[in-house]
Motif scaffolding. Structure first.
Motif, PDB file in Angstrom:
ATOM      1  N   LEU A  78     -26.628   2.067  33.282  1.00 45.60           N
ATOM      2  CA  LEU A  78     -25.925   1.006  34.014  1.00 45.60           C
ATOM      3  C   LEU A  78     -24.879   0.306  33.148  1.00 45.60           C
ATOM      4  O   LEU A  78     -23.901  -0.241  33.681  1.00 45.60           O
ATOM      5  N   SER A  79     -25.057   0.327  31.827  1.00 50.62           N
ATOM      6  CA  SER A  79     -24.093  -0.344  30.951  1.00 50.62           C
ATOM      7  C   SER A  79     -23.018   0.601  30.423  1.00 50.62           C
ATOM      8  O   SER A  79     -22.019   0.144  29.862  1.00 50.62           O
ATOM      9  N   ASN A  80     -23.201   1.896  30.607  1.00 46.60           N
ATOM     10  CA  ASN A  80     -22.294   2.878  30.029  1.00 46.60           C
ATOM     11  C   ASN A  80     -20.880   2.736  30.595  1.00 46.60           C
ATOM     12  O   ASN A  80     -20.662   2.920  31.795  1.00 46.60           O
ATOM     13  N   LEU A  81     -19.926   2.368  29.726  1.00 47.23           N
ATOM     14  CA  LEU A  81     -18.514   2.218  30.100  1.00 47.23           C
ATOM     15  C   LEU A  81     -18.315   1.230  31.253  1.00 47.23           C
ATOM     16  O   LEU A  81     -17.359   1.344  32.011  1.00 47.23           O
ATOM     17  N   HIS A  82     -19.221   0.255  31.361  1.00 44.12           N
ATOM     18  CA  HIS A  82     -19.123  -0.761  32.418  1.00 44.12           C
ATOM     19  C   HIS A  82     -19.122  -2.133  31.736  1.00 44.12           C
ATOM     20  O   HIS A  82     -20.178  -2.672  31.383  1.00 44.12           O
ATOM     21  N   LYS A  86     -22.384  -4.617  30.606  1.00 41.81           N
ATOM     22  CA  LYS A  86     -22.721  -4.828  29.191  1.00 41.81           C
ATOM     23  C   LYS A  86     -22.980  -6.307  28.928  1.00 41.81           C
ATOM     24  O   LYS A  86     -23.955  -6.690  28.278  1.00 41.81           O
ATOM     25  N   ILE A  87     -22.065  -7.140  29.431  1.00 43.08           N
ATOM     26  CA  ILE A  87     -22.185  -8.586  29.234  1.00 43.08           C
ATOM     27  C   ILE A  87     -23.435  -9.116  29.933  1.00 43.08           C
ATOM     28  O   ILE A  87     -24.174  -9.941  29.387  1.00 43.08           O
ATOM     29  N   PHE A 122     -20.941  -0.857  22.557  1.00 39.92           N
ATOM     30  CA  PHE A 122     -19.659  -0.161  22.476  1.00 39.92           C
ATOM     31  C   PHE A 122     -18.535  -0.999  23.082  1.00 39.92           C
ATOM     32  O   PHE A 122     -18.613  -1.447  24.224  1.00 39.92           O
ATOM     33  N   ASP A 123     -17.501  -1.234  22.285  1.00 41.53           N
ATOM     34  CA  ASP A 123     -16.298  -1.922  22.751  1.00 41.53           C
ATOM     35  C   ASP A 123     -16.574  -3.359  23.201  1.00 41.53           C
ATOM     36  O   ASP A 123     -15.878  -3.899  24.057  1.00 41.53           O
ATOM     37  N   ASN A 124     -17.608  -3.990  22.621  1.00 41.83           N
ATOM     38  CA  ASN A 124     -17.910  -5.391  22.913  1.00 41.83           C
ATOM     39  C   ASN A 124     -18.369  -6.031  21.604  1.00 41.83           C
ATOM     40  O   ASN A 124     -19.513  -5.832  21.179  1.00 41.83           O
ATOM     41  N   VAL A 125     -17.488  -6.774  20.953  1.00 39.30           N
ATOM     42  CA  VAL A 125     -17.757  -7.275  19.602  1.00 39.30           C
ATOM     43  C   VAL A 125     -18.944  -8.225  19.571  1.00 39.30           C
ATOM     44  O   VAL A 125     -19.773  -8.174  18.649  1.00 39.30           O
ATOM     45  N   ASP A 126     -19.079  -9.089  20.569  1.00 40.69           N
ATOM     46  CA  ASP A 126     -20.207 -10.031  20.585  1.00 40.69           C
ATOM     47  C   ASP A 126     -21.535  -9.284  20.635  1.00 40.69           C
ATOM     48  O   ASP A 126     -22.468  -9.592  19.882  1.00 40.69           O
TER      49      ASP A 126
END
Length: 261
Positions: A78-82, A86-87, A122-126
């Motif tokens: 569910l979080s993959n490339l979404h 992710k947040i 991935f692609d989310n610094v926080d």
């Protein structure tokens, strides 16, 4: 897509949120993952149906390894490339139990937890910073298999997020990194050396000095591995920058000759 149109996601979401047997919860999690795999619309619909909180609750509260494993797999999908999911997963508290699952579960659970952590970060610094900090802490305790899993996940984050390597390196405590460099497993020492070579700055120079970081960094200059010698030199350069106390400690520690070499 056909399953989604026929309300499969709604029905599965109700099974995840209800008081059902572990077998039902684990299979519902797996089915949700398969219907949402590589399908952004279904990923969004699942989140809208409350699956983010349901998955995190299962991960945190279930006593079944099978349920935790399949919940982690669903979080991965569910979080993959979404970006939004992710947040949402991070905000719902998924990261800490995923790290815990990584070190305590059989192979399938380990793989799902590792993939879920990589996907959320991935692609989310926080998220990346939060995951890294917990994995670095995990390197300092637990059994050797758990530490090895943490190290493998850390190196995966480094490889998959090349633009964020400084953020990754800076996420761990300088004191923890020095401790790992002195007494950690080979994998932990390797990560700590890499991390210190990028993260030492004026804000943590004193901590590195006070926790005895000079000696293991100087020792790295004599490593048989070239990249470790280079990382030791880089870390010492950062430690010495504009810091006379560190410069003196490094000189007294015997660094000059191996640095010249």
């Amino acid at each position: 897509d056909t399953m989604a149109r026929m309300e499969a996601l709604t029905l599965l979401a109700s099974l995840l949120a209800g008081e059902n047997a572990p077998e039902v919860q684990s299979m519902a999690s797996m089915a949700m993952a398969e219907i949402c795999r590589d399908n952004e619309d279904n990923q969004t619909s699942a989140a809208d149906l409350g699956c983010v909180s349901s998955m995190v609750v299962l991960l945190r509260q279930s006593t079944s390894h099978a349920v935790k494993t399949e919940a982690a797999g669903a979080i991965w999908v569910l979080s993959n490339l979404h970006s939004a999911n992710k947040i949402s997963f991070a905000s719902a508290g998924a990261i800490k139990p995923l790290v815990q699952l990584l070190g305590t579960t059989p192979q399938r659970g380990t793989e799902h937890a590792a993939n879920a952590l990589a996907s959320i970060a991935f692609d989310n610094v926080d998220n990346l910073t939060q995951v890294t900090a917990l994995l670095v802490a995990m390197l300092g305790y637990g059994d050797l298999p758990a530490k090895s899993k943490a190290a493998a996940s850390l190196w995966r984050l480094v490889q998959e997020n090349p633009a964020s390597q400084h953020d990754i390196a800076s996420a761990g405590s300088a004191a923890d990194l020095v401790h790992l460099l002195k007494k950690g497993s080979p994998d932990a020492r390797s990560y700590a050396l890499w991390s210190l070579s990028l993260s030492i700055n004026k804000d943590n120079q004193a901590v590195v000095l006070e926790t005895g970081g000079v000696a293991p960094l100087v020792a790295a200059l004599a490593s048989q591995v070239q990249v470790e010698r280079e990382q030791g030199g880089a870390a010492l350069a950062r430690l010495a920058k504009n810091n006379s106390e560190a410069q003196l400690a490094i000189t007294k520690g015997g660094a000059v000759s191996p640095l010249v070499n």
